[in-house]
Design an enzyme around this catalytic site. Structure first.
Site, PDB file in Angstrom:
ATOM      1  CB  SER A   1      -1.294  10.924  34.139  1.00 39.51           C
ATOM      2  OG  SER A   1      -1.299   9.458  34.552  1.00 39.51           O
TER       3      SER A   1
ATOM      4  CE1 TYR B   1      -6.408   8.497  33.822  1.00 37.07           C
ATOM      5  CE2 TYR B   1      -5.397   7.062  34.901  1.00 37.07           C
ATOM      6  CZ  TYR B   1      -5.073   8.992  33.880  1.00 37.07           C
ATOM      7  OH  TYR B   1      -3.964   9.014  34.190  1.00 37.07           O
TER       8      TYR B   1
ATOM      9  CG  ASN C   1      -2.031   4.418  34.976  1.00 33.52           C
ATOM     10  OD1 ASN C   1      -1.695   6.050  34.345  1.00 33.52           O
ATOM     11  ND2 ASN C   1      -2.510   4.312  35.911  1.00 33.52           N
TER      12      ASN C   1
ATOM     13  N   GLY D   1      -0.725  15.243  36.269  1.00 31.43           N
ATOM     14  CA  GLY D   1       0.123  14.247  36.204  1.00 31.43           C
ATOM     15  C   GLY D   1       0.427  13.651  37.887  1.00 31.43           C
TER      16      GLY D   1
END
Length: 353
Positions: free
Chosen positions: A75, A171, A173, A307
């Site tokens: 990430s 959160y 993606n 990440g």
């Protein structure tokens, strides 16, 4: 897992103090304690740099990992994508408060009420496709790990469900898959091409890669593993499942240079950088700006991103005083504990390594 690790940073930094030793004992301890097959860290105060590595490149063949080795950054890719979007804002091609439906009509449900800003700071309330079974690259997927995915497929999975109206920060993606499509719509080029054109080439980041469908990691690198329960080699995989949300590969030196340039005001206008550094509260142990995480330490706020992608954990952070840390860990039969990771972070960012 990253939220859990990083949420204890403030508390641990207080107890860790300001040790003078370098990070090597902590790296060795993580490896010897079974939490990593390999680990590397790069610490800089803007004048002096310390790089260390511990463990083995390959649990079968051995070999010492290189402090300059490549790793999957997961990430942390989001910070690159957000930078490109803010550059497009600076160029007048898009505004942060534009509804995404203005630029990508019909792509996002209720897109008239989802702004570019809300995609960047994860306040869009869009479901995360990676929460669906078989769609997370943080877990072993067998032969499916070599499958190629396209952004539209990922959005179809995400938008097959909705999140409850719980008023919480989520959160997702999915936000950055949409932003990747936005970059493509505004420029006529893929987000990866724009990252290379606008960031990698100007900064000379020759060791940062947007892999696309390519399954390998450039050499040198330490292999990434997953316990199922025995360790299996998870290094090779097609990262298109992550795409603009987390597919990139880099090195500690390149990530340090990138965040130094970004947070030093060399990649966007001052106004755009202020916007990136204007975070929302998340309740997850950090605040989130526009593609940047913020953690509040006794020695000040650190900015950057963490990440996770199967076999690899990454932490890249910088203080406003110019002190930085890039930490890459290849987990072993267990993930490193909060205390193990934070011991290194506290030394690097609040100590005198």
């Amino acid at each position: 897992m990253l939220n859990t690790l990083m949420s204890a940073l403030v508390a641990f930094a207080v107890t860790a103090g300001h040790p003078g030793a370098g990070p090597r004992p902590e790296l060795d301890g993580i490896v010897k304690g079974g939490a990593a097959t390999a680990a590397l860290v790069r610490i800089s105060d803007g004048r002096h740099t310390t790089s260390e590595a511990a463990g083995v490149r390959d649990i079968e063949r051995g070999g010492r990992p290189s402090p300059d080795g490549y790793f999957r950054i997961g990430s942390v890719t989001k910070s690159f994508v957000a930078t490109v979007v803010l550059q497009l804002v600076d160029e007048g091609k898009v505004r942060l408060d534009d509804p995404i439906a203005r630029h990508l009509p019909g792509v996002v449900p209720d897109g008239e009420h989802v702004t570019v800003r809300r995609l960047l700071d994860h306040t869009s309330h869009l479901p995360d496709y990676m929460s669906e079974p078989g769609y997370s690259t943080n877990r072993w997927r067998g032969d499916a790990r070599f499958r190629s995915y396209r952004p539209g497929e990922l959005l179809k999975v995400a938008f097959a469900k909705t999140l409850p109206a719980d008023g919480k920060w989520h959160y997702s993606n999915t936000n950055y898959v949409v932003l990747g499509l936005l970059v493509q719509k505004l420029t006529g080029r893929t987000y990866g091409e724009e990252v290379r054109r606008r960031i990698l080439r100007p900064l000379g980041l020759r060791h940062t890669v947007v892999p696309g469908d390519r399954p390998g990691v450039p050499s040198p690198h330490a292999n990434g593993y997953e316990p199922i329960p025995q360790l299996v080699d998870a290094t090779r995989m097609n990262p298109s499942l992550d795409w603009a949300a987390g597919e990139m590969i880099s090195t500690a030196g390149d990530l340090e240079r990138f965040f130094s340039a970004l947070l030093g005001g060399r990649l966007t206008s001052a106004a755009s950088l202020r916007a990136m550094r204007t975070p929302v509260e998340t309740g997850a142990g950090f605040d989130y700006g526009l593609g940047l995480q913020a953690y509040h330490l006794p020695c000040g706020t650190v900015w950057g991103h963490s990440g996770e992608l199967i076999g690899y954990l990454t932490f890249a952070f910088r203080t406003d005083s110019g002190r930085s840390m890039v930490l890459s860990i290849n987990p072993s039969t267990r993930n490193p504990s909060t205390a193990e990771v934070m011991g290194i972070a506290a030394k690097a960012l609040c100590g005198t390594s």
